[in-house]
Design a protein around this motif. Structure first.
Motif, PDB file in Angstrom:
ATOM      1  N   LYS A  13       0.869  -1.182   0.000  1.00 25.22           N
ATOM      2  CA  LYS A  13       0.000   0.000   0.000  1.00 25.22           C
ATOM      3  C   LYS A  13       0.901   1.226   0.000  1.00 25.22           C
ATOM      4  O   LYS A  13       1.538   1.529   1.016  1.00 25.22           O
ATOM      5  CB  LYS A  13      -0.919  -0.006   1.220  1.00 25.22           C
ATOM      6  N   TYR A  14       0.961   1.904  -1.126  1.00 24.18           N
ATOM      7  CA  TYR A  14       1.862   3.049  -1.268  1.00 24.18           C
ATOM      8  C   TYR A  14       1.068   4.357  -1.332  1.00 24.18           C
ATOM      9  O   TYR A  14      -0.014   4.424  -1.917  1.00 24.18           O
ATOM     10  CB  TYR A  14       2.713   2.891  -2.525  1.00 24.18           C
ATOM     11  N   ASP A  15       1.652   5.383  -0.735  1.00 22.61           N
ATOM     12  CA  ASP A  15       1.027   6.700  -0.709  1.00 22.61           C
ATOM     13  C   ASP A  15       1.439   7.550  -1.905  1.00 22.61           C
ATOM     14  O   ASP A  15       0.746   8.523  -2.247  1.00 22.61           O
ATOM     15  CB  ASP A  15       1.403   7.442   0.581  1.00 22.61           C
TER      16      ASP A  15
ATOM     17  N   ASN B 282      -5.130   1.757  -9.474  1.00 24.44           N
ATOM     18  CA  ASN B 282      -5.416   2.812  -8.505  1.00 24.44           C
ATOM     19  C   ASN B 282      -5.345   4.159  -9.225  1.00 24.44           C
ATOM     20  O   ASN B 282      -4.272   4.596  -9.621  1.00 24.44           O
ATOM     21  CB  ASN B 282      -4.394   2.763  -7.358  1.00 24.44           C
TER      22      ASN B 282
ATOM     23  N   VAL C 255      -3.443   7.286  -6.525  1.00 26.19           N
ATOM     24  CA  VAL C 255      -2.106   7.428  -5.951  1.00 26.19           C
ATOM     25  C   VAL C 255      -1.288   8.426  -6.772  1.00 26.19           C
ATOM     26  O   VAL C 255      -1.219   8.339  -7.993  1.00 26.19           O
ATOM     27  CB  VAL C 255      -1.394   6.054  -5.874  1.00 26.19           C
TER      28      VAL C 255
END
Length: 234
Positions: free
Chosen positions: A48-50, A74, A77
């Motif tokens: 899970k990357y911001d 996504n 992001v």
């Protein structure tokens, strides 16, 4: 303890990649480094990357292809491209894929962090600062979920599309000044960001074409105007 912002870093130059990772970690971020696009994509699916920082020229899968695949998974992001390319067409291609920023090499690592911080402030601060629901003709626009809903469709927006539409909605039937929008969303009102905004305006027109009463018109020398029927209270 506040959770660290997690960054996906894809850079095929081993030395630069390690320096970037160490610098980002020293600035309080959590950064995972991958040397090609394939490994980066697999990591993105698992983690899970911001925010994503992607080199354009990479083996196995280039940064543009990786960004497109990430966007398919996504749409929200934030993505920053790193590249030695300075051709206008390449930079515009990056923005068409939904990039939030584009930094050409060589660059200052401090500048990268400043740009990351600016993007994260926009993305994370929006929910607290702005109205979350707008009525636009027959559409309902949810800025938190980044969806545009009508009776027969639900359309998912990217972060940039959502930010720009929200600005237009706050100026509905009035002029949204071009330079104001550029600085609010892209920070800098340079040529490439201006061209990128034009691309997003075109996308928004397509998203809203289901209601013929809605228009986004160009106001020469000033900016844009979202024209739409005003909702009336019962």
């Amino acid at each position: 303890m506040e959770e660290k912002t997690k960054i996906l870093l894809c850079e095929d130059d081993e030395n630069l990649g390690m320096l970037l990772r160490e610098f980002l970690q020293a600035k309080g971020f959590s950064a995972d480094l991958f040397e090609d696009g394939e490994k980066g994509y697999k990591a993105f699916l698992k983690g899970k990357y911001d925010l994503c920082v992607l080199d354009v020229m990479m083996p196995k899968k280039d940064g543009f292809t990786l960004a497109q695949e990430i966007r398919n998974v996504n749409g929200e992001v934030p993505i920053i491209f790193l590249t030695a390319k300075t051709l206008k067409d390449d930079i515009l291609e990056g923005f068409k894929l939904g990039a939030d920023d584009y930094i050409t090499k060589p660059f200052s690592m401090e500048e990268l962090v400043v740009r990351i911080d600016a993007i994260l402030r926009r993305v994370k601060g929006k929910k607290d600062r702005e109205v979350t629901m707008f009525r636009i003709g027959k559409f309902t626009f949810d800025t938190q979920k980044q969806v545009l809903v009508s009776e027969d469709s639900t359309q998912k927006l990217t972060t940039k599309e959502s930010e720009l539409l929200a600005l237009l909605c706050t100026h509905i039937n009035d002029i949204l000044e071009r330079n104001y929008a550029l600085k609010a969303i892209w920070v800098d009102d340079n040529y490439f960001n201006a061209r990128s905004m034009d691309v997003y305006i075109t996308k928004l027109r397509k998203l809203l074409k289901g209601d013929p009463a809605i228009e986004i018109i160009n106001i020469h020398g000033k900016g844009y105007k979202l024209i739409a029927p005003q909702p009336t209270d019962a």
